[in-house]
Design a protein around this motif. Sequence first.
Motif, PDB file in Angstrom:
ATOM      1  N   ARG A 105       0.827  -1.203   0.000  1.00 29.53           N
ATOM      2  CA  ARG A 105       0.000   0.000   0.000  1.00 29.53           C
ATOM      3  C   ARG A 105       0.865   1.258   0.000  1.00 29.53           C
ATOM      4  N   GLU A 106       1.947   1.248   0.787  1.00 29.71           N
ATOM      5  CA  GLU A 106       2.849   2.401   0.830  1.00 29.71           C
ATOM      6  C   GLU A 106       3.563   2.586  -0.507  1.00 29.71           C
ATOM      7  N   ILE A 107       3.993   1.487  -1.099  1.00 31.28           N
ATOM      8  CA  ILE A 107       4.683   1.567  -2.390  1.00 31.28           C
ATOM      9  C   ILE A 107       3.755   2.122  -3.457  1.00 31.28           C
ATOM     10  N   ALA A 108       2.504   1.647  -3.458  1.00 31.97           N
ATOM     11  CA  ALA A 108       1.528   2.134  -4.434  1.00 31.97           C
ATOM     12  C   ALA A 108       1.248   3.618  -4.222  1.00 31.97           C
ATOM     13  N   GLY A 109       1.129   4.030  -2.960  1.00 31.42           N
ATOM     14  CA  GLY A 109       0.898   5.436  -2.663  1.00 31.42           C
ATOM     15  C   GLY A 109       2.053   6.315  -3.111  1.00 31.42           C
ATOM     16  N   ASN A 110       3.270   5.819  -2.925  1.00 30.46           N
ATOM     17  CA  ASN A 110       4.442   6.571  -3.366  1.00 30.46           C
ATOM     18  C   ASN A 110       4.466   6.729  -4.886  1.00 30.46           C
ATOM     19  N   LYS A 111       4.058   5.673  -5.603  1.00 29.37           N
ATOM     20  CA  LYS A 111       4.036   5.749  -7.070  1.00 29.37           C
ATOM     21  C   LYS A 111       3.065   6.821  -7.545  1.00 29.37           C
ATOM     22  N   VAL A 112       1.915   6.912  -6.890  1.00 32.73           N
ATOM     23  CA  VAL A 112       0.942   7.942  -7.245  1.00 32.73           C
ATOM     24  C   VAL A 112       1.534   9.324  -7.008  1.00 32.73           C
ATOM     25  N   LEU A 114       4.682  10.125  -6.929  1.00 38.23           N
ATOM     26  CA  LEU A 114       5.772  10.356  -7.873  1.00 38.23           C
ATOM     27  C   LEU A 114       5.250  10.812  -9.231  1.00 38.23           C
ATOM     28  N   GLU A 115       4.226  10.151  -9.713  1.00 35.51           N
ATOM     29  CA  GLU A 115       3.662  10.538 -11.004  1.00 35.51           C
ATOM     30  C   GLU A 115       3.129  11.958 -10.960  1.00 35.51           C
ATOM     31  N   LEU A 116       2.472  12.306  -9.867  1.00 35.40           N
ATOM     32  CA  LEU A 116       1.938  13.657  -9.734  1.00 35.40           C
ATOM     33  C   LEU A 116       3.067  14.678  -9.640  1.00 35.40           C
ATOM     34  N   ALA A 117       4.096  14.337  -8.868  1.00 40.65           N
ATOM     35  CA  ALA A 117       5.215  15.265  -8.673  1.00 40.65           C
ATOM     36  C   ALA A 117       5.939  15.574  -9.975  1.00 40.65           C
ATOM     37  N   ASP A 146       6.056  25.739   9.636  1.00 41.75           N
ATOM     38  CA  ASP A 146       6.826  26.575   8.703  1.00 41.75           C
ATOM     39  C   ASP A 146       8.271  26.096   8.592  1.00 41.75           C
ATOM     40  N   ARG A 147       8.836  25.670   9.698  1.00 43.94           N
ATOM     41  CA  ARG A 147      10.210  25.151   9.646  1.00 43.94           C
ATOM     42  C   ARG A 147      10.290  23.883   8.803  1.00 43.94           C
ATOM     43  N   LEU A 148       9.340  23.007   8.988  1.00 42.26           N
ATOM     44  CA  LEU A 148       9.322  21.780   8.201  1.00 42.26           C
ATOM     45  C   LEU A 148       9.132  22.079   6.712  1.00 42.26           C
ATOM     46  N   GLN A 149       8.197  22.968   6.426  1.00 46.07           N
ATOM     47  CA  GLN A 149       7.940  23.293   5.020  1.00 46.07           C
ATOM     48  C   GLN A 149       9.136  23.995   4.385  1.00 46.07           C
ATOM     49  N   ALA A 150       9.823  24.830   5.145  1.00 45.33           N
ATOM     50  CA  ALA A 150      11.005  25.515   4.611  1.00 45.33           C
ATOM     51  C   ALA A 150      12.082  24.507   4.216  1.00 45.33           C
ATOM     52  N   MET A 151      12.265  23.476   5.029  1.00 49.97           N
ATOM     53  CA  MET A 151      13.237  22.435   4.685  1.00 49.97           C
ATOM     54  C   MET A 151      12.831  21.709   3.411  1.00 49.97           C
ATOM     55  N   ALA A 152      11.556  21.386   3.303  1.00 48.05           N
ATOM     56  CA  ALA A 152      11.070  20.689   2.106  1.00 48.05           C
ATOM     57  C   ALA A 152      11.282  21.539   0.861  1.00 48.05           C
ATOM     58  N   LEU A 153      10.989  22.827   0.960  1.00 50.43           N
ATOM     59  CA  LEU A 153      11.136  23.706  -0.194  1.00 50.43           C
ATOM     60  C   LEU A 153      12.606  23.903  -0.571  1.00 50.43           C
ATOM     61  N   ARG A 154      13.482  23.935   0.430  1.00 49.93           N
ATOM     62  CA  ARG A 154      14.915  24.040   0.114  1.00 49.93           C
ATOM     63  C   ARG A 154      15.399  22.794  -0.624  1.00 49.93           C
ATOM     64  N   ASN A 155      14.899  21.646  -0.235  1.00 53.89           N
ATOM     65  CA  ASN A 155      15.269  20.414  -0.933  1.00 53.89           C
ATOM     66  C   ASN A 155      14.729  20.415  -2.357  1.00 53.89           C
ATOM     67  N   GLY A 156      13.456  20.743  -2.517  1.00 53.66           N
ATOM     68  CA  GLY A 156      12.881  20.910  -3.844  1.00 53.66           C
ATOM     69  C   GLY A 156      12.401  19.632  -4.503  1.00 53.66           C
ATOM     70  N   LYS A 157      11.931  19.811  -5.724  1.00 52.03           N
ATOM     71  CA  LYS A 157      11.248  18.749  -6.464  1.00 52.03           C
ATOM     72  C   LYS A 157      12.137  17.547  -6.749  1.00 52.03           C
ATOM     73  N   GLU A 158      13.358  17.782  -7.198  1.00 51.12           N
ATOM     74  CA  GLU A 158      14.218  16.664  -7.589  1.00 51.12           C
ATOM     75  C   GLU A 158      14.572  15.788  -6.392  1.00 51.12           C
ATOM     76  N   VAL A 159      14.835  16.401  -5.261  1.00 52.09           N
ATOM     77  CA  VAL A 159      15.127  15.618  -4.054  1.00 52.09           C
ATOM     78  C   VAL A 159      13.878  14.853  -3.613  1.00 52.09           C
ATOM     79  N   PHE A 160      12.720  15.494  -3.692  1.00 53.44           N
ATOM     80  CA  PHE A 160      11.458  14.820  -3.358  1.00 53.44           C
ATOM     81  C   PHE A 160      11.295  13.554  -4.189  1.00 53.44           C
ATOM     82  N   ILE A 161      11.544  13.657  -5.489  1.00 50.94           N
ATOM     83  CA  ILE A 161      11.394  12.506  -6.383  1.00 50.94           C
ATOM     84  C   ILE A 161      12.418  11.428  -6.051  1.00 50.94           C
TER      85      ILE A 161
END
Length: 242
Positions: A105-112, A114-117, A146-161
């Motif tokens: 279930r987690e793997i399937a959720g991650n695939k969804v 990833l495709e959206l990202a 805000d601190r958590l979101q700032a870290m996520a935004l600094r990492n950005g799309k490519e790191v998220f993927i």
Amino acid sequence: MASTAINNNDQRQLLLLPGFMLDQTLWDDMRDGLQQLGQLHFGDLGQDDSISAMATRVLQQAPPRFVLIGFSMGGYVAQAIMQQAPERVIALALLNTSARQQNPREIAGNKVQLELAKQVPFKGLTSRALASSLHPDLAHDRRLLDRLQAMALRNGKEVFIRQLSALRSDGYAELQKIQCPTLIVASSNDQLSSIAEAQQMLDQIPTAHMVTIENCGHMTPLEKPAELMQILADWIAGADQR
């Protein structure tokens, strides 16, 4: 050699690994205390799309020997480091993490995700994801969110993927091979890494002991930095005596 390295604050090297879409600012509230324990190094988990590759990159940039502290996803990378180069790790701390593999279930959720990202601009993590990482009482704490979101935004799309693509395999059997002093930290209200999973790691690692932080969600370094700092300082002091 190991004894000298861990007993001398000037020589002791601390290598810290963050969690998913986090960075070294995760440790900001603890930085002064951590610097009293040794020289700080921060592993980069944003350049690779597998846990083993992340571990290899961290080792390439790490000091020869070090105390290894892995938080959440960083805990999985820390376990991979123990498989690749156990002789370089003086002591190991696994914070709010697990050794279990992802379920279908987690793997399937991650695939969804990833495709959206790949199709839309990256605007950070969802409010739901951010809130679930904190104690329910802190789920609307704007400063922490805000601190958590700032870290996520600094990492950005490519790191998220890349990080979302990194599959986690079952690592419980490998834990039995760990011989260095090991600390496991769990939190009573962690919705992402359970106390039961931490207990399973404790059962597998011969040298481990476990501490549970009460009234705390997943983001222990942000939610309970002073308490976590004291736990780490006491653990390292105890490891010095071994």
